[in-house]
Design an enzyme around this catalytic site. Structure first.
Site, PDB file in Angstrom:
ATOM      1  N   CYS A   1      43.452  47.809  46.842  1.00 41.34           N
ATOM      2  CA  CYS A   1      42.355  46.965  46.119  1.00 41.34           C
ATOM      3  C   CYS A   1      41.617  47.979  45.028  1.00 41.34           C
ATOM      4  O   CYS A   1      41.091  48.812  45.610  1.00 41.34           O
ATOM      5  CB  CYS A   1      41.766  46.210  47.050  1.00 41.34           C
ATOM      6  SG  CYS A   1      40.425  44.747  46.631  1.00 41.34           S
TER       7      CYS A   1
ATOM      8  N   ASP B   1      33.957  19.125  40.179  1.00 46.68           N
ATOM      9  CA  ASP B   1      34.394  17.797  40.249  1.00 46.68           C
ATOM     10  C   ASP B   1      33.626  16.656  40.251  1.00 46.68           C
ATOM     11  O   ASP B   1      32.615  16.748  40.013  1.00 46.68           O
ATOM     12  CB  ASP B   1      35.145  18.084  42.152  1.00 46.68           C
ATOM     13  CG  ASP B   1      36.069  18.125  42.240  1.00 46.68           C
ATOM     14  OD1 ASP B   1      36.305  16.688  41.936  1.00 46.68           O
ATOM     15  OD2 ASP B   1      36.879  17.459  43.770  1.00 46.68           O
TER      16      ASP B   1
ATOM     17  N   CYS C   1      36.068  47.911  48.317  1.00 46.65           N
ATOM     18  CA  CYS C   1      37.047  48.801  49.076  1.00 46.65           C
ATOM     19  C   CYS C   1      37.035  50.351  48.133  1.00 46.65           C
ATOM     20  O   CYS C   1      37.849  51.053  48.984  1.00 46.65           O
ATOM     21  CB  CYS C   1      38.575  48.042  48.777  1.00 46.65           C
ATOM     22  SG  CYS C   1      39.426  46.834  49.623  1.00 46.65           S
TER      23      CYS C   1
ATOM     24  N   ASP D   1      41.990  25.869  42.510  1.00 46.86           N
ATOM     25  CA  ASP D   1      40.539  26.219  43.306  1.00 46.86           C
ATOM     26  C   ASP D   1      40.906  25.544  45.606  1.00 46.86           C
ATOM     27  O   ASP D   1      41.736  25.336  44.977  1.00 46.86           O
ATOM     28  CB  ASP D   1      39.506  25.436  42.309  1.00 46.86           C
ATOM     29  CG  ASP D   1      39.755  23.597  43.471  1.00 46.86           C
ATOM     30  OD1 ASP D   1      38.711  23.802  44.767  1.00 46.86           O
ATOM     31  OD2 ASP D   1      40.427  22.398  43.262  1.00 46.86           O
TER      32      ASP D   1
ATOM     33  N   CYS E   1      38.357  46.503  44.319  1.00 43.35           N
ATOM     34  CA  CYS E   1      37.202  45.999  43.965  1.00 43.35           C
ATOM     35  C   CYS E   1      35.905  47.000  44.612  1.00 43.35           C
ATOM     36  O   CYS E   1      35.992  47.953  45.384  1.00 43.35           O
ATOM     37  CB  CYS E   1      37.263  44.960  45.836  1.00 43.35           C
ATOM     38  SG  CYS E   1      36.889  44.908  47.240  1.00 43.35           S
TER      39      CYS E   1
ATOM     40  N   HIS F   1      35.848  40.526  48.272  1.00 44.69           N
ATOM     41  CA  HIS F   1      36.707  41.445  48.815  1.00 44.69           C
ATOM     42  C   HIS F   1      37.658  40.171  48.305  1.00 44.69           C
ATOM     43  O   HIS F   1      38.906  40.704  47.483  1.00 44.69           O
ATOM     44  CB  HIS F   1      36.540  41.868  49.851  1.00 44.69           C
ATOM     45  CG  HIS F   1      38.337  42.487  49.815  1.00 44.69           C
ATOM     46  ND1 HIS F   1      39.238  43.425  49.452  1.00 44.69           N
ATOM     47  CD2 HIS F   1      39.208  41.725  50.834  1.00 44.69           C
ATOM     48  CE1 HIS F   1      40.697  43.280  50.401  1.00 44.69           C
ATOM     49  NE2 HIS F   1      40.343  42.145  50.085  1.00 44.69           N
TER      50      HIS F   1
END
Length: 376
Positions: free
Chosen positions: A309, A89, A314, A271, A311, A340
């Protein structure tokens, strides 16, 4: 650099190529403001959660450790150990967020640093030099993020100045890239559309900056307090005037529903600090909605955060354990929760891309846009 490979309504499925890799769009950029993901995630962790692009902030890295320090250490990619694409940015958002610490003039903005109060000046040339030192793949133009609501006359004058700043950004970065010691010779500049919530000014500004034929364009100054339907209305008004062959980036947005609705309106890049910030407070995104892991009902819940999920959290840990970590104020709680949530967002983008590939995005939107925002 960018190719739209499929379209469903205004929703676009594309591919963006830059020096540090190829990005499948629509994409969510994981925010590492100070070259780090808040919540103790490393660059390697970003690979694990499916991140394609990391985003860092020009102003904050200029304040500390200093963009000159990062340049001496080989640029931002080497500094933080991330070999994928990076967008920086411009510092323009701090024109908005540090309103009590800055003064805007034609040449640029005078800041009082939020860390120690020391005086900082940043204009288009300074922003480009800082981002050139960092060596990001995408450098954002220096602009003024206008407060909503703002008087029409003020917004009109502001976007005219932002056009002049964009011209200066383009010239400055082109000159820097001609130097032999450039960190990233393939760095490109994205322009930013402003105009508050005024459709006429947004369109005028977009038409003007589109003439510069930049590699990409962003919609800035949204998701800063205006109602969601107003934000969607601005996107719909501006989208027809955005170049069809360039990526579109909706800055600072947003919730899972915002992202789905943004894609439906032709946006390619997103974002937001929300997934990591909410995670650090125990608010977790799931396929059925949002849950607060600190709630007492999860004390004996031995199931994963989200059964759907994949991930690492999880796959191994229970809601009960994560709730315990938060209650015990263990640092591991934030790390697990952020892992997560970022995995959820990146997987959501994969689901959106799959739906576009298979011509069923509209059905995916109807099924998930409202559901993912409900509280469990």
């Amino acid at each position: 650099m960018f190719q739209v490979i499929k379209q469903e309504g205004s929703a676009r499925r594309g591919v963006f190529t830059c020096p540090h890799g190829t990005v499948q769009t629509p994409v969510f950029m994981n925010v590492g403001t100070q070259a780090a993901i808040k919540g103790a995630l490393s660059a390697q962790d970003l690979k694990t959660v499916g991140c394609q692009i990391e985003l860092s902030n020009t102003y904050h890295l200029h304040v500390r450790p200093g963009d000159d320090v990062i340049r001496q250490l080989g640029g931002l990619h080497r500094f933080m150990g991330w070999d994928g694409p990076i967008l920086t940015d411009s510092g323009g958002f701090q024109v908005f967020s540090l309103a009590g610490l800055r003064k805007i003039k034609e040449e640029g903005v005078h800041f009082a640093a939020h860390t120690d109060g020391r005086r900082i000046f940043m204009g288009p040339e300074e922003s480009m030099r800082i981002q050139w030192n960092l060596g990001s793949d995408i450098a954002m133009a220096f602009d003024e993020c206008i407060e909503n609501p703002a008087p029409h006359d003020y917004v009109r004058d502001s976007i005219q100045r932002t056009v002049r700043w964009l011209d200066r950004c383009k010239t400055a970065l082109a000159q820097l890239q001609q130097q032999d010691d450039t960190v990233n010779p393939g760095q490109v500049l994205f322009g930013i559309n402003q105009g508050g919530t005024y459709h006429d000014l947004r369109i005028q500004h977009m038409q003007r900056i589109a003439e510069l034929d930049l590699p990409g364009y962003a919609l800035g100054g949204l998701a800063v307090g205006e109602p969601t339907d107003v934000m969607y209305g601005v996107i719909e008004a501006v989208e027809p005037y955005m170049p069809k062959d360039k990526p579109r980036y909706l800055m600072g947005v947003g919730t899972p529903s915002n992202i789905i609705e943004g894609v439906a309106r032709g946006v390619d890049f997103f974002d937001c600090v929300m997934p990591a910030r909410n995670a650090r407070h125990g608010h977790l995104f799931t396929s059925q909605g949002i849950l607060n892991i600190k709630n007492a009902k999860y004390q004996l819940d031995d199931g994963p955060i989200d059964p759907q999920c994949q991930c690492p959290v999880c796959q191994r840990y229970s809601r009960a354990y994560l709730r315990h970590l938060f209650k015990a104020e263990e640092m591991l709680a934030m790390r697990f929760a952020v892992t997560h949530n970022l995995h959820f967002y990146n997987h959501l983008m994969q689901q959106i891309r799959d739906a576009l590939d298979e011509g069923r995005f509209d059905a995916f939107r109807r099924e998930n846009s409202a559901k993912l925002g409900q509280r469990i």
